[in-house]
Enzyme design. Sequence first.
Site, PDB file in Angstrom:
ATOM      1  CE  LYS A 198      -8.631  11.171   4.804  1.00 53.83           C
ATOM      2  NZ  LYS A 198      -7.675  10.908   5.904  1.00 53.83           N
ATOM      3  CG  ASN A 222      -1.728   1.308   1.308  1.00 53.58           C
ATOM      4  OD1 ASN A 222      -2.675   1.510   0.547  1.00 53.58           O
ATOM      5  ND2 ASN A 222      -1.357   2.209   2.218  1.00 53.58           N
ATOM      6  CD  GLU A 223      -1.328   5.827   0.303  1.00 51.53           C
ATOM      7  OE1 GLU A 223      -0.603   6.431   1.100  1.00 51.53           O
ATOM      8  OE2 GLU A 223      -2.526   6.128   0.117  1.00 51.53           O
ATOM      9  CD1 TRP A 232      -9.317   6.712   4.760  1.00 47.97           C
ATOM     10  CD2 TRP A 232      -8.769   4.623   4.183  1.00 47.97           C
ATOM     11  NE1 TRP A 232      -8.496   6.228   5.734  1.00 47.97           N
ATOM     12  CE2 TRP A 232      -8.146   4.945   5.412  1.00 47.97           C
ATOM     13  CE3 TRP A 232      -8.581   3.351   3.649  1.00 47.97           C
ATOM     14  CZ2 TRP A 232      -7.321   4.040   6.096  1.00 47.97           C
ATOM     15  CZ3 TRP A 232      -7.772   2.465   4.328  1.00 47.97           C
ATOM     16  CH2 TRP A 232      -7.152   2.817   5.526  1.00 47.97           C
ATOM     17  CG  ASN A 284      -4.783   4.201  -1.879  1.00 45.33           C
ATOM     18  OD1 ASN A 284      -5.607   3.386  -2.266  1.00 45.33           O
ATOM     19  ND2 ASN A 284      -3.820   3.886  -1.024  1.00 45.33           N
TER      20      ASN A 284
END
Length: 685
Positions: free
Chosen positions: A578, A419-420, A557, A470
């Site tokens: 969020k 992830n990222e 998210w 994302n």
Amino acid sequence: MSFGMIRFMHKVSVFILTLAFSFNAFTRENTRLDSDWKFKSGESTNADTADFDDTDWQAVSIPHNWGWENAQQGKDYYRGPGWYRRELDIAPETGKRYFLRFEAASLVADAYLNGKLLGEHRGGFGAFCFEITTNLSAGGTNLLAVRVSNAWQPDIAPLSGDFSVYGGLYRPVHLIVTGAENFTPLDHGSPGVAWLQTSVNETQAVLDVTAQISNGTKKKQPQTLIAMVLNENGNPVASSEEKITLAPNMTAPYWLHLTVPQPHLWNGRKDPYLYKAVIQLRSAGEAGDSVEQQIGLRYYSVDPDKGFSLNGQPYHLHGVDKHQDRFNKGWAVSDADLDEDISLIKELGATVVRCAHYQHSDYFYNLCDQAGILVWAEIPQVNEINASPEFEETSRNQLLDLVRQNINHPSIFVWSLFNELWAGRPDPHRELQDLKIVANGEDTTRPTIAATSNDGMPQMNKIPDLLGWNIYPGWYSGWGGKDDFGKLLDKRQSDSRDGGFCVSEYGAGANIEQHEQNPKQPKTDGQWHPEEWQSLVHETAWAAMKERPFVWGTFVWCMFDFAVSTRHEGGIPGRNDKGLVSYDRKTKKDAFYFYKANWSEEPVLYITSRRFTERTNAVTDVKIYSNAGEVELSLNGISQGKRNNGTNDVFIWKDVKFSPGENQVETRAEHDGKSLSDSCVWILN
């Protein structure tokens, strides 16, 4: 294998270590060790020995964790060792084998029995298991001690991330007792059995079963290996058996092949049908060890132009991301907590959930199997990697934990590699390729995936079979405003290996106590996160994604607010706000009802900004979310007119005039012959 048009033949199951099986002479025993533990934070020399004095230690039950107390207040939290101790009253019996299975421990666990090290597990999210048969005291009194540390380690992901990493034995611990020959629980803490769907269609489901069988004796053991699939009524629909001979003191794989004719397919939210899969050992006609699981038979495909299909039919993937923490509990959540979570996700109308950013509990995956909610499962390789052999080995083991323990879940449809990942860090290409090879080799029926957020390493985005983006227009700087969502999606089609992609994260923060009429984009790191802005971001994002079929899946998210010790924004310290639902699960935000109106088949009629009770503007717009075709608004008993066919289930009355003092806002509609109503009170000062 090519994943431009991907068709995956699936079997899947729920890992159940059976306490009883109808035709088993010796049943596998599985006992949760929840109570009678003692705990002490910090280092404790000689805490693994029986004569250690723990009278001043804290009495706790498992699951248990630490760190959340400070983290959810936005404070630094303890990252270091802690010790657990408890007695085990087990008098070992000849012909039986004994195991301890830990569902998770964060981040490093060293387990001792009667002062001897059983082993170490590195990684905070997967299960692990140790055999204790030869370590047990003949007298039956045993001391189990476990040192757990959540201290940052250079070889253990996550090295960083926008979430807090608590410590402890935060999932259940089990004592498992089997016969001398068994389906081993030592294979990365897995059930020891994998049911792979070689080919599935409406006519037949071909299953290839691999069983890891262990012989704990010094002699060859002739056995009969039997596999059977039962329908929901308990009637067999397929079976296979083979005579085998187990080598002394050895674990080895064995294979069976079954065909289920005219299978009842697992069809997501519409019909999550589960069979019961049973595998058993028999010796001289006497039943031995067995493992009983649930499997769902299905197949699916991902088309870069047309989107996702389940069992040959278009099936839209829309859902949420989810962390595992809970207000005032951290990671030590109960089954009832997870039951509530899945109930809220189902109410929303989601068809998919991304379990971020690590392996979640087997119990939650089970709930997704039963609910028909597809799952994105991932390892905790977040933001950065360490270019060392030790980090690569630990990450490989985390992936093996994830796949082998959960390969039998019908809900899981992808294995995620990262992830990222940040650009400018050590070159990750070889490690990522190796992880992909491991995942595809372990499971030929599911693709790999990853979530990216930058263009810094574009070729890394093409290593996994599928890709998620994302993206945060309307929230984080550098992504543009909320109205830039569509054109940003159009730019990303060439980034993945085959052209299509999913939106793995998008959204905006919202404090349910903060409100603003006609809001402007707030500062992400500021203290003002009005709920109305979050709704506008989601309305715009959903409209853009909905009309682009190459976006084959969408993940909000996120589902629930969660704790991040380093965040100080939105008026609540230590909070990522969020979520569509508040951290304590007590308040569904306005955006929750926007998606429920668009996704759910349940009737929805909801007045937005209902918590914006104190007003200063006499003229304002009124917005309602509903999946009814026509909605009427009334103010203080006077109709303000009807609106038809709201855009994406959003109905707006412009420039409604309020009177000083209390104003009763009411709405009515009809949906499938049912009368709906909603109301709230706003006060004009």
